[in-house]
Design an enzyme around this catalytic site. Structure first.
Site, PDB file in Angstrom:
ATOM      1  N   GLY A 227      11.195 -19.494   5.412  1.00 46.58           N
ATOM      2  CA  GLY A 227      10.796 -20.412   6.476  1.00 46.58           C
ATOM      3  C   GLY A 227      11.730 -21.570   6.708  1.00 46.58           C
ATOM      4  O   GLY A 227      11.426 -22.466   7.510  1.00 46.58           O
ATOM      5  N   PRO A 271      14.396 -15.669   3.521  1.00 48.05           N
ATOM      6  CA  PRO A 271      14.875 -16.282   4.764  1.00 48.05           C
ATOM      7  C   PRO A 271      15.131 -15.231   5.837  1.00 48.05           C
ATOM      8  O   PRO A 271      15.777 -14.216   5.591  1.00 48.05           O
ATOM      9  CB  PRO A 271      16.175 -16.962   4.336  1.00 48.05           C
ATOM     10  CG  PRO A 271      16.674 -16.098   3.223  1.00 48.05           C
ATOM     11  CD  PRO A 271      15.452 -15.603   2.496  1.00 48.05           C
ATOM     12  N   GLY A 272      14.608 -15.444   6.996  1.00 49.19           N
ATOM     13  CA  GLY A 272      14.893 -14.558   8.126  1.00 49.19           C
ATOM     14  C   GLY A 272      15.597 -15.343   9.212  1.00 49.19           C
ATOM     15  O   GLY A 272      16.774 -15.143   9.508  1.00 49.19           O
ATOM     16  N   ARG A 309       9.493 -16.736  22.777  1.00 45.78           N
ATOM     17  CA  ARG A 309       9.149 -17.861  21.910  1.00 45.78           C
ATOM     18  C   ARG A 309       8.696 -19.103  22.666  1.00 45.78           C
ATOM     19  O   ARG A 309       7.699 -19.736  22.272  1.00 45.78           O
ATOM     20  CB  ARG A 309      10.311 -18.217  20.980  1.00 45.78           C
ATOM     21  CG  ARG A 309      10.669 -17.136  19.973  1.00 45.78           C
ATOM     22  CD  ARG A 309      11.723 -17.601  18.968  1.00 45.78           C
ATOM     23  NE  ARG A 309      11.189 -18.595  18.069  1.00 45.78           N
ATOM     24  CZ  ARG A 309      11.493 -19.882  18.103  1.00 45.78           C
ATOM     25  NH1 ARG A 309      12.365 -20.341  18.994  1.00 45.78           N
ATOM     26  NH2 ARG A 309      10.942 -20.716  17.249  1.00 45.78           N
ATOM     27  N   CYS A 343       6.398 -12.493  36.574  1.00 47.57           N
ATOM     28  CA  CYS A 343       5.272 -12.935  37.400  1.00 47.57           C
ATOM     29  C   CYS A 343       4.141 -13.464  36.523  1.00 47.57           C
ATOM     30  O   CYS A 343       3.064 -12.871  36.413  1.00 47.57           O
ATOM     31  CB  CYS A 343       4.782 -11.781  38.277  1.00 47.57           C
ATOM     32  SG  CYS A 343       3.598 -12.300  39.527  1.00 47.57           S
TER      33      CYS A 343
END
Length: 415
Positions: A227, A271-272, A309, A343
């Site tokens: 994280g 960790p990503g 995101r 849309c």
């Protein structure tokens, strides 16, 4: 910072307009040097003890990036059969893959067992399931350390309000089930959340997790999760995650635990985002500008189907613009909102940003899109997913995933 693109030499002498002309827009572009640098940083978080950095594949599943992670010595986490298969196809041996399961079927769990991939168990009922299909087997259990952290409630994965992990008060039940099926609990893992820039909540979770670890005997490993955040507000000079001071504080906690536990098991983190986020940008095209009730809008082809995101998490991504092969200077700024071409009224890339004057035809460059970008992309509105290209260390522009086509989408109906 005036321009991340300039200061990092992101395109290594290549003209972004040439990339856009060849691969179309939008297009994901990755920088191999930045990618390898971040992977090397996380591989050296702990040097005093045996340590593995497990790259979380869900952040970016491009098989070419996975091969780079393998070449940098990283281990990996997988969350599905598809991710396990992708890692195996990328060349990762089973012993370098950790299946962090969550509410999975017997078939999915069996796939990991059949391929000698260690499984992390997320609930007591799933531990029963594992025991029923793999009596005498070995697994890990995911424990809720009681502390969560992250930039949005939807990415906090520990504490009182989360679907993940087994609560500390149920640890005795873990031992009961393990005894019932003659299971070996080889390790314990946690994950407190994503994108924290202040290490203190994570370190508190580590301290608490190590206290919990004392309840387990003969552990082979302890996985602290990941994280670690990256500076998404870098154009406003946001500072990087304080990795150097964090490593010192982290190691002190481990020293104390090893002294009390009697030996040092293998330590891991997951960790990503930190590995891949800053290595990726999205090139898009500005197709429209307008005003509605005094609000200035910049309309691009970078919709929520390309980068979800901001719509899902209210996430911030810095945006730079290019015109006539030059980065548009950040001067004479006015408040504007950058949108996509989907849309949906929630298709907002950047809301009420102070931005320079933008014109139709400009290139938009969305920064820090290497993590949870393409991996979460879709063909919503029947817009095919974009290509991915890599700027290699020698400056070559290499296609690492072609753009999806309308024919690709239609082919799925051929049942």
């Amino acid at each position: 910072m005036e321009s991340f693109i300039k200061e990092s030499n992101f395109f290594k002498g290549n003209n972004p307009e040439d990339i856009a002309a060849k691969y179309g827009t939008p297009v994901y572009v990755y920088n191999e040097d930045i990618l390898r640098d971040r992977m090397r940083r996380v591989s050296r978080i702990i040097t005093k003890y045996e340590f593995h950095s497990n790259y979380s594949i869900k952040a970016n599943t491009n098989i070419n990036i996975l091969k780079i992670a393998l070449s940098e010595g990283l281990y990996t986490d997988a969350m599905s059969i598809g991710e396990m298969r992708m890692l195996l196809d990328a060349g990762f041996p089973a012993e370098k893959i950790f299946f962090v399961s969550n509410n999975v079927s017997r078939e999915e769990m069996q796939f990991a067992i059949d391929n000698n991939i260690l499984v992390s168990i997320d609930s007591l009922s799933q531990l029963e399931q594992f025991g029923e299909i793999n009596r005498g087997g070995k697994c890990a259990v995911r424990i809720n350390p009681g502390v969560g952290a992250g930039h949005h409630e939807k990415v906090v994965t520990a504490g009182k309000k989360t679907k993940f992990a087994i609560a500390e008060e149920d640890i005795d039940k873990i031992f009961d089930i393990a005894s019932k099926y003659d299971l070996t609990i080889a390790g314990i893992n946690q994950h407190v959340g994503s994108l924290f820039m202040d290490p203190e909540p994570f370190l508190q979770a580590v301290k608490n997790f190590l206290r919990i670890a004392m309840k387990f005997k003969n552990l082979e490993f302890i996985d602290f999760g990941g994280g670690y955040g990256i500076p998404y507000h870098k154009l406003d000079d946001e500072q990087e995650f304080p990795m150097d001071s964090f490593k010192k504080d982290f190691e002190l906690l481990i020293d104390e635990f090893v002294k009390d536990y009697g030996y040092a098991p293998l330590f891991k983190t997951e960790p990503g985002r930190y590995c891949v986020a800053e290595s990726g940008v999205i090139l898009g095209r500005v197709h429209a500008t307008k005003q509605n009730s005094g609000v200035k809008y910049i309309g691009t082809d970078i919709g929520m189907n390309v980068l979800v995101r901001p719509s899902m998490y209210d996430s911030w991504h810095d945006i730079e613009f290019m015109r006539d092969n030059e980065i548009v200077k950040r001067e004479n700024l006015t408040e504007q909102t950058v949108t996509g071409n989907i849309c949906e009224s929630g298709d907002i890339l950047a809301k009420n940003r102070m931005l320079p004057a933008v014109k139709e035809g400009d290139l938009a460059i969305v920064l820090d899109a290497g993590a949870y970008g393409y991996a979460m992309a879709s063909s919503y509105n029947t817009r095919p997913r974009p290509a991915e290209v890599l700027i290699t260390s020698n400056g070559e522009v290499k296609c690492i995933r072609r753009a999806e086509t309308y024919e690709d989408i239609m082919r799925l109906f051929d049942c």
